[in-house]
Scaffold this motif. Structure first.
Motif, PDB file in Angstrom:
ATOM      1  N   TYR A   6      22.919  38.612  74.665  1.00 39.68           N
ATOM      2  CA  TYR A   6      21.920  38.899  75.696  1.00 39.68           C
ATOM      3  C   TYR A   6      21.904  40.381  76.039  1.00 39.68           C
ATOM      4  O   TYR A   6      20.845  40.971  76.214  1.00 39.68           O
ATOM      5  CB  TYR A   6      22.181  38.076  76.950  1.00 39.68           C
ATOM      6  CG  TYR A   6      21.241  38.422  78.079  1.00 39.68           C
ATOM      7  CD1 TYR A   6      19.876  38.227  77.934  1.00 39.68           C
ATOM      8  CD2 TYR A   6      21.709  38.980  79.255  1.00 39.68           C
ATOM      9  CE1 TYR A   6      19.001  38.565  78.945  1.00 39.68           C
ATOM     10  CE2 TYR A   6      20.846  39.312  80.268  1.00 39.68           C
ATOM     11  CZ  TYR A   6      19.502  39.105  80.115  1.00 39.68           C
ATOM     12  OH  TYR A   6      18.649  39.451  81.111  1.00 39.68           O
ATOM     13  N   GLY A  56      15.181  35.949  74.735  1.00 36.43           N
ATOM     14  CA  GLY A  56      16.575  36.149  74.348  1.00 36.43           C
ATOM     15  C   GLY A  56      17.532  35.633  75.411  1.00 36.43           C
ATOM     16  O   GLY A  56      18.584  35.066  75.094  1.00 36.43           O
ATOM     17  N   PHE A  57      17.183  35.814  76.667  1.00 33.87           N
ATOM     18  CA  PHE A  57      18.009  35.303  77.762  1.00 33.87           C
ATOM     19  C   PHE A  57      18.073  33.781  77.732  1.00 33.87           C
ATOM     20  O   PHE A  57      19.139  33.175  77.870  1.00 33.87           O
ATOM     21  CB  PHE A  57      17.447  35.794  79.101  1.00 33.87           C
ATOM     22  CG  PHE A  57      18.138  35.233  80.297  1.00 33.87           C
ATOM     23  CD1 PHE A  57      19.456  35.552  80.564  1.00 33.87           C
ATOM     24  CD2 PHE A  57      17.475  34.380  81.155  1.00 33.87           C
ATOM     25  CE1 PHE A  57      20.095  35.036  81.673  1.00 33.87           C
ATOM     26  CE2 PHE A  57      18.103  33.860  82.259  1.00 33.87           C
ATOM     27  CZ  PHE A  57      19.421  34.194  82.517  1.00 33.87           C
ATOM     28  N   THR A  60      20.151  32.562  74.851  1.00 37.53           N
ATOM     29  CA  THR A  60      21.570  32.768  75.148  1.00 37.53           C
ATOM     30  C   THR A  60      22.096  31.670  76.064  1.00 37.53           C
ATOM     31  O   THR A  60      23.200  31.171  75.870  1.00 37.53           O
ATOM     32  CB  THR A  60      21.775  34.141  75.809  1.00 37.53           C
ATOM     33  OG1 THR A  60      21.293  35.144  74.925  1.00 37.53           O
ATOM     34  CG2 THR A  60      23.239  34.387  76.108  1.00 37.53           C
TER      35      THR A  60
END
Length: 63
Positions: A6, A56-57, A60
């Motif tokens: 992240y 992406g967060f 993750t």
């Protein structure tokens, strides 16, 4: 391990938005008459880049 991924995603998004802002301000300084169009393109590019950072967060958190 996910936190590192992240962090790298956020760094990439931050660099991309910074480069987009640099390009937009350079374009507006050279040709002030395209200010409205350059600003619109900058806002769209920033939104898409930020969306990729948020994806992406989420990835993750899921993995």
């Amino acid at each position: 391990m996910g936190v590192i991924g992240y962090g790298l995603g956020v760094i990439g998004a931050g660099l991309a938005i910074g480069l987009a802002a640099f390009g937009a301000t350079s374009a507006m300084a050279r040709q002030p008459e395209i200010q409205g169009r350059a600003f619109t393109v900058f806002i769209l590019a920033s939104a898409f880049t930020e969306a990729l950072g948020l994806i992406g967060f989420v990835v993750t958190l899921i993995s």
